[in-house]
Design a protein around this motif. Sequence first.
Motif: not given
Length: 390
Positions: A318-325
Amino acid sequence: MPEALTAKPSVRPANPRFSSGPCAKRPGWSLHALADALVGRSHRSTEGRARLNEVITRSKAMLGMPEDWVLGIVPASDTGAVEMVLWSILGTRPVDVLAFESFSATWANDIIAQLELPEARVLKAGYGEIPDLAQVDWSRDVVLTWNGTTSGARLPYDAAIPTQRDGLVICDATSAAFAMDLPWEKLDVVTWSWQKVLGGEAAHGMLALSPRAVERLVSTPAPRALPKIFRLTNAKGLIAGIFKGDTINTPSMLCVEDALDGLKWAESIGGLKGLIARSEANLAAIAAWEAQSGWAQFLAPNPEHRSSTAICLRIVAPWFAALDHAAQTAAAKKIVSLLGKEGVAMDVGSYRDAPPGLRLWGGATVETADLAAVLPWLDWAYEQVRREHA
């Protein structure tokens, strides 16, 4: 994923080379394998032609290629082989091209933007997916990639390609040949390069043509001017020498010797069946780890479509998915950098056009024990980067 890892794993891969091209050399390889290379000799000498032809004949035999097919060594790796065919054959019939990763998208762009074929359709799928073959019109010529080197998705052996069809099927098999069964009766042109499954050196391509493809080349000249390096025919018909070891340009005899070494090694471990078994064992090792990982998943969600060579992983925490590209790309590169600095996994970043993540080569020259050893290191490197974002 298990509890957060704070200590570095104690076991390191014996060979940390997991690049997707050039790929790991065969187990036990050393420069001594090239001791008999015909350096300083002409590739047109009797001995030079014999070595080149030996690459062709051993390759045909190992792959189970039909006797009535021809196989040649051409310039510029798999890219050169594919481009030769696209420019030499396409244009007399409508074309369908399957695009589901970076290289297949390149072929689609060449067909649409460079060749400017008016009756061309591009059938697309995202990274990790394959296009719907039910949408293909097999009365057209069809251009497809068997295994997505940059997406980790492959066509299944029983892909719904009709054996009776009007058009030609042109197949880029560069990271599939020698690691996967290819249904030759469903294909008309197959290309690959030396630097993939057998771990050879770069710059040389292989071009296989069915009788139907040869007939098209001979009976229907290309509807465009071709440079010498692309020409497969002349006024007499097919340039037969290309398919016997008379290459269009000068090959590296060091690379030729290395290609022969890889083929002989493959024969010693059971040929194509042995190569496939080694590659599938590599995929199985990563699949067992992925099944319990809390942060990584295969980029290809369908197990039937997962590549056993170009094994691509995406980060799903989840923490990674919340980042922009941009931030995702930076975090994934940090994981790759940590692995490289530790000397446990070299060149394992995802392809530049693919979703941020990891890509580990699982071809036959990679030892399953090395892949098993690197997996705890993936968890360790991931945890270091995760903590930076906590």
